[in-house]
Design a protein around this motif. Structure first.
Motif, PDB file in Angstrom:
ATOM      1  N   GLN A 299       0.831  -1.206   0.000  1.00 42.46           N
ATOM      2  CA  GLN A 299       0.000   0.000   0.000  1.00 42.46           C
ATOM      3  C   GLN A 299       0.867   1.258   0.000  1.00 42.46           C
ATOM      4  O   GLN A 299       0.517   2.263  -0.623  1.00 42.46           O
ATOM      5  CB  GLN A 299      -0.942   0.004   1.221  1.00 42.46           C
ATOM      6  CG  GLN A 299      -1.860  -1.200   1.329  1.00 42.46           C
ATOM      7  CD  GLN A 299      -2.830  -1.323   0.164  1.00 42.46           C
ATOM      8  OE1 GLN A 299      -3.008  -0.392  -0.607  1.00 42.46           O
ATOM      9  NE2 GLN A 299      -3.439  -2.485   0.015  1.00 42.46           N
ATOM     10  N   GLN A 302       1.931   2.055  -3.467  1.00 42.73           N
ATOM     11  CA  GLN A 302       0.870   2.698  -4.253  1.00 42.73           C
ATOM     12  C   GLN A 302       0.685   4.155  -3.824  1.00 42.73           C
ATOM     13  O   GLN A 302       0.564   5.052  -4.660  1.00 42.73           O
ATOM     14  CB  GLN A 302      -0.435   1.925  -4.089  1.00 42.73           C
ATOM     15  CG  GLN A 302      -0.381   0.549  -4.741  1.00 42.73           C
ATOM     16  CD  GLN A 302      -1.675  -0.224  -4.577  1.00 42.73           C
ATOM     17  OE1 GLN A 302      -2.705   0.341  -4.258  1.00 42.73           O
ATOM     18  NE2 GLN A 302      -1.604  -1.526  -4.780  1.00 42.73           N
ATOM     19  N   LEU A 303       0.674   4.360  -2.520  1.00 47.54           N
ATOM     20  CA  LEU A 303       0.526   5.722  -2.008  1.00 47.54           C
ATOM     21  C   LEU A 303       1.728   6.570  -2.430  1.00 47.54           C
ATOM     22  O   LEU A 303       1.586   7.743  -2.796  1.00 47.54           O
ATOM     23  CB  LEU A 303       0.409   5.678  -0.483  1.00 47.54           C
ATOM     24  CG  LEU A 303      -0.095   6.922   0.231  1.00 47.54           C
ATOM     25  CD1 LEU A 303      -1.472   7.343  -0.266  1.00 47.54           C
ATOM     26  CD2 LEU A 303      -0.155   6.680   1.737  1.00 47.54           C
ATOM     27  N   GLY A 304       2.907   5.965  -2.394  1.00 43.91           N
ATOM     28  CA  GLY A 304       4.128   6.666  -2.771  1.00 43.91           C
ATOM     29  C   GLY A 304       4.141   7.086  -4.227  1.00 43.91           C
ATOM     30  O   GLY A 304       4.669   8.137  -4.581  1.00 43.91           O
TER      31      GLY A 304
ATOM     32  N   ILE B  47      -4.171  11.688  -3.309  1.00 50.24           N
ATOM     33  CA  ILE B  47      -3.638  11.069  -2.084  1.00 50.24           C
ATOM     34  C   ILE B  47      -4.786  10.647  -1.173  1.00 50.24           C
ATOM     35  O   ILE B  47      -4.803   9.537  -0.637  1.00 50.24           O
ATOM     36  CB  ILE B  47      -2.682  12.053  -1.359  1.00 50.24           C
ATOM     37  CG1 ILE B  47      -1.369  12.190  -2.135  1.00 50.24           C
ATOM     38  CG2 ILE B  47      -2.408  11.601   0.073  1.00 50.24           C
ATOM     39  CD1 ILE B  47      -0.432  13.264  -1.605  1.00 50.24           C
ATOM     40  N   GLN B  50      -6.526   7.675  -2.713  1.00 50.27           N
ATOM     41  CA  GLN B  50      -5.705   6.469  -2.600  1.00 50.27           C
ATOM     42  C   GLN B  50      -5.743   5.927  -1.173  1.00 50.27           C
ATOM     43  O   GLN B  50      -5.845   4.722  -0.948  1.00 50.27           O
ATOM     44  CB  GLN B  50      -4.259   6.786  -3.008  1.00 50.27           C
ATOM     45  CG  GLN B  50      -3.306   5.602  -2.946  1.00 50.27           C
ATOM     46  CD  GLN B  50      -3.687   4.504  -3.937  1.00 50.27           C
ATOM     47  OE1 GLN B  50      -4.085   4.799  -5.072  1.00 50.27           O
ATOM     48  NE2 GLN B  50      -3.590   3.259  -3.524  1.00 50.27           N
ATOM     49  N   PHE B  51      -5.678   6.832  -0.191  1.00 48.92           N
ATOM     50  CA  PHE B  51      -5.675   6.374   1.194  1.00 48.92           C
ATOM     51  C   PHE B  51      -6.999   5.717   1.562  1.00 48.92           C
ATOM     52  O   PHE B  51      -7.026   4.768   2.359  1.00 48.92           O
ATOM     53  CB  PHE B  51      -5.386   7.519   2.172  1.00 48.92           C
ATOM     54  CG  PHE B  51      -5.416   7.060   3.609  1.00 48.92           C
ATOM     55  CD1 PHE B  51      -4.421   6.238   4.108  1.00 48.92           C
ATOM     56  CD2 PHE B  51      -6.461   7.409   4.447  1.00 48.92           C
ATOM     57  CE1 PHE B  51      -4.457   5.780   5.416  1.00 48.92           C
ATOM     58  CE2 PHE B  51      -6.506   6.952   5.762  1.00 48.92           C
ATOM     59  CZ  PHE B  51      -5.500   6.143   6.245  1.00 48.92           C
ATOM     60  N   VAL B  54      -6.543   2.350   0.666  1.00 54.40           N
ATOM     61  CA  VAL B  54      -5.519   1.730   1.508  1.00 54.40           C
ATOM     62  C   VAL B  54      -6.077   1.350   2.873  1.00 54.40           C
ATOM     63  O   VAL B  54      -5.871   0.245   3.359  1.00 54.40           O
ATOM     64  CB  VAL B  54      -4.330   2.710   1.694  1.00 54.40           C
ATOM     65  CG1 VAL B  54      -3.433   2.270   2.835  1.00 54.40           C
ATOM     66  CG2 VAL B  54      -3.537   2.812   0.412  1.00 54.40           C
ATOM     67  N   LEU B  58      -6.112  -2.270   4.995  1.00 56.69           N
ATOM     68  CA  LEU B  58      -5.187  -2.449   6.121  1.00 56.69           C
ATOM     69  C   LEU B  58      -5.847  -2.517   7.485  1.00 56.69           C
ATOM     70  O   LEU B  58      -5.497  -3.352   8.316  1.00 56.69           O
ATOM     71  CB  LEU B  58      -4.180  -1.288   6.159  1.00 56.69           C
ATOM     72  CG  LEU B  58      -3.090  -1.267   5.123  1.00 56.69           C
ATOM     73  CD1 LEU B  58      -2.175  -0.079   5.365  1.00 56.69           C
ATOM     74  CD2 LEU B  58      -2.275  -2.549   5.181  1.00 56.69           C
ATOM     75  N   TRP B  70       2.303   8.267   7.336  1.00 57.70           N
ATOM     76  CA  TRP B  70       3.118   7.540   6.358  1.00 57.70           C
ATOM     77  C   TRP B  70       4.369   8.384   6.101  1.00 57.70           C
ATOM     78  O   TRP B  70       4.263   9.489   5.563  1.00 57.70           O
ATOM     79  CB  TRP B  70       2.324   7.311   5.075  1.00 57.70           C
ATOM     80  CG  TRP B  70       1.108   6.456   5.318  1.00 57.70           C
ATOM     81  CD1 TRP B  70      -0.046   6.823   5.941  1.00 57.70           C
ATOM     82  CD2 TRP B  70       0.928   5.079   4.956  1.00 57.70           C
ATOM     83  NE1 TRP B  70      -0.917   5.761   6.003  1.00 57.70           N
ATOM     84  CE2 TRP B  70      -0.352   4.687   5.398  1.00 57.70           C
ATOM     85  CE3 TRP B  70       1.726   4.141   4.290  1.00 57.70           C
ATOM     86  CZ2 TRP B  70      -0.844   3.391   5.204  1.00 57.70           C
ATOM     87  CZ3 TRP B  70       1.238   2.853   4.091  1.00 57.70           C
ATOM     88  CH2 TRP B  70      -0.038   2.495   4.548  1.00 57.70           C
ATOM     89  N   PHE B  72       7.734   9.173   4.323  1.00 61.64           N
ATOM     90  CA  PHE B  72       8.529   8.956   3.116  1.00 61.64           C
ATOM     91  C   PHE B  72       9.802   9.800   3.220  1.00 61.64           C
ATOM     92  O   PHE B  72       9.935  10.653   4.114  1.00 61.64           O
ATOM     93  CB  PHE B  72       7.736   9.357   1.868  1.00 61.64           C
ATOM     94  CG  PHE B  72       6.556   8.471   1.590  1.00 61.64           C
ATOM     95  CD1 PHE B  72       6.670   7.364   0.759  1.00 61.64           C
ATOM     96  CD2 PHE B  72       5.312   8.739   2.159  1.00 61.64           C
ATOM     97  CE1 PHE B  72       5.576   6.538   0.509  1.00 61.64           C
ATOM     98  CE2 PHE B  72       4.213   7.925   1.910  1.00 61.64           C
ATOM     99  CZ  PHE B  72       4.354   6.819   1.083  1.00 61.64           C
ATOM    100  N   ILE B  77       2.872  12.052   5.458  1.00 62.51           N
ATOM    101  CA  ILE B  77       1.438  12.279   5.252  1.00 62.51           C
ATOM    102  C   ILE B  77       0.690  11.782   6.475  1.00 62.51           C
ATOM    103  O   ILE B  77       0.780  10.604   6.835  1.00 62.51           O
ATOM    104  CB  ILE B  77       0.911  11.534   4.011  1.00 62.51           C
ATOM    105  CG1 ILE B  77       1.809  11.789   2.797  1.00 62.51           C
ATOM    106  CG2 ILE B  77      -0.516  11.996   3.692  1.00 62.51           C
ATOM    107  CD1 ILE B  77       1.439  10.957   1.580  1.00 62.51           C
TER     108      ILE B  77
END
Lengths: 345, 116
Positions: A299, A302-304, B47, B50-51, B54, B58, B70, B72, B77
């Motif tokens: 996930q 994909q988010l990245g 975003i 998409q979340f 996600v 999850l 999240w 990175f 985020i």
């Protein structure tokens, strides 16, 4: 003299290194440290090692990461394919983060620097012996027996956090400074540096709390945190039988009394990138957690792609009574959860 | 959805280092505010979308975080989901002042009157 029972438990360990002198040294040192419980085999090349493995089942293979022709990393990958249940360790003279990642991704359970002192040999021996005796369902119970301070320290390092761990009980009060995931300083009583870190991690009881980072008065510790924690675990076992009354007294004026809530580790799981558990504590359902971590990795990818913020590092989860950190990298999967505990003072 | 972002997004949720902030309402409409070019409004909408996919994959009743972050290489985020269906996303630069604001802003959002 070895009895029949000793033969049944004699551990078969194969060292693979292109330096004959080093192999001889391994025979001598580890033969002595194991007190005859290890039968040590040597191979000067990958080909020779495969020949040994054809003839005899090994409990552990220790591979030099810098071998000519088929190098250690390639050889580890080959061993993982041919002998998936074989425990493998990579030994290196010069540890780098890149090499470490590559070795772990290739299937090594541990990545260790070659020892350079008697204490180093003892430490490496303790790690290898724990790994040999480790059964996946039991976790690294022999190596990191207690869940607590070590796990929080590990979580902070894995999360590349900056913080200060304040440790206290009736005898010792100390601080461990973590900056960007590296342990940079420790102080406890009259001790500083690695000695203080080891003493704090060896405490038989007590409490700790995580407080915001502040620069330490000095920097006394360098080196990979994994080795520091493992070495401390070995020493903790050694001092376990000693009375805690020997702990040094600490000037209470040098450290603030804890007032905030403390944290307690409630679950820890560290796996290889493929999901093979390396260390587990209080994880009720390991396969489910491994699945979650792999799912997080997918996930995050994909988010990245949408966010375009570079490589994924970790996921932090905040719950009503604690928090968790999850890492899903090619070389490792990690899940650590802590619960907030109300202060007792 | 109003033409201009909610005042909370443009004032409270815009400390130095915040790249973008915004939310998705229960009716599927977005209210997003971009603070730096590298994270435009359209990207933030993607975003959030998409979340949404996600979190379904999850999280469950057994693993229901109050919020998630999240992390990175070039940004973090923070997602905060409210029980009434509002979903907040805050995108912050690493090592910026905005990171320290993520928790207070998350708490504020959980009780923020959104007019929805």
């Amino acid at each position: 003299m070895a009895s029949a029972n000793d033969h049944q438990t004699l551990r078969q360990v194969l060292f693979v290194d292109d330096e004959p002198d080093f192999l001889r040294l391994m025979q001598e040192r580890f033969g002595s440290l194991s007190n005859g419980r290890w039968e040590i085999h040597s191979a000067g090349s990958a080909d020779a090692a495969l020949e040994v493995l054809k003839q005899r089942k090994m409990d552990l293979v220790v591979v030099d990461s810098n071998m000519p022709v088929l190098d250690g990393i390639q050889f580890l990958g080959l061993l993982s394919k041919r002998f998936p249940d074989l425990k493998k360790v990579s030994l290196t003279a010069f540890a780098t983060e890149e090499k470490r990642s590559a070795c772990l991704a290739a299937g090594a359970e541990l990545f260790i620097e070659k020892p350079r002192s008697e204490a180093g040999y003892q430490s490496v021996y303790a790690m290898l012996d724990d790994l040999i005796n480790w059964a996946p369902q039991q976790g690294f119970q022999g190596m990191l027996r207690r869940v607590g301070l070590q796990d929080v320290l590990q979580m902070e390092c894995l999360g590349r956090n900056s913080s200060v761990l304040e440790v206290y009980n009736e005898h010792v009060l100390g601080r461990i400074y973590i900056e960007d995931g590296n342990i940079i300083h420790a102080a406890g009583g009259e001790l500083t540096g690695v000695q203080a870190l080891q003493r704090l991690l060896a405490l038989p009881g007590g409490s700790f709390e995580l407080v915001p980072f502040e620069p330490p008065p000095q920097r006394t510790i360098t080196g990979p945190w994994e080795f520091l924690i493992m070495e401390a675990a070995r020493l903790r076992d050694e001092v376990a039988s000693q009375t805690p009354r020997d702990e040094p007294q600490v000037d209470p004026q040098t450290l603030a009394a804890p007032t905030a809530a403390s944290v307690r580790v409630v679950e820890t799981l560290v796996c290889t990138g493929l999901g093979k558990p390396l260390y587990e504590a209080d994880c009720a359902d390991v396969p489910a957690r491994v699945l979650l971590l792999k799912n997080i990795g997918r996930q995050a990818q994909q988010l990245g792609q949408v966010a375009a913020l570079g490589n994924f590092d970790r996921l932090e989860l905040q719950f009503h009574n604690g928090r968790a950190i999850a890492q899903a990298r090619p070389d490792r999967l990690v899940f650590v959860a802590v619960a907030t505990v109300a202060p007792t003072l | 959805m109003s033409a201009s972002p909610h005042p909370w997004l443009t004032t409270r949720a815009a400390p130095p280092g915040m790249l973008a902030c915004g939310w998705r309402a229960p009716d599927g409409t977005f209210d997003c505010h971009s603070l730096e070019e590298m994270c435009p409004v359209e990207k933030l909408k993607k975003i959030l979308t998409q979340f949404d996919a996600v979190r379904g994959a999850l999280f469950s009743d057994q693993l229901a975080p109050r919020w998630s972050t999240w992390c990175f290489e070039h940004g973090q985020i923070r997602f905060v989901a409210r029980a009434d269906g509002w979903l907040l996303a805050l995108v912050a630069r690493p090592e910026s002042d905005a990171l320290a604001k993520l928790d207070p802003l998350s708490w504020e959002f959980l009780t923020l009157p959104t007019g929805g």
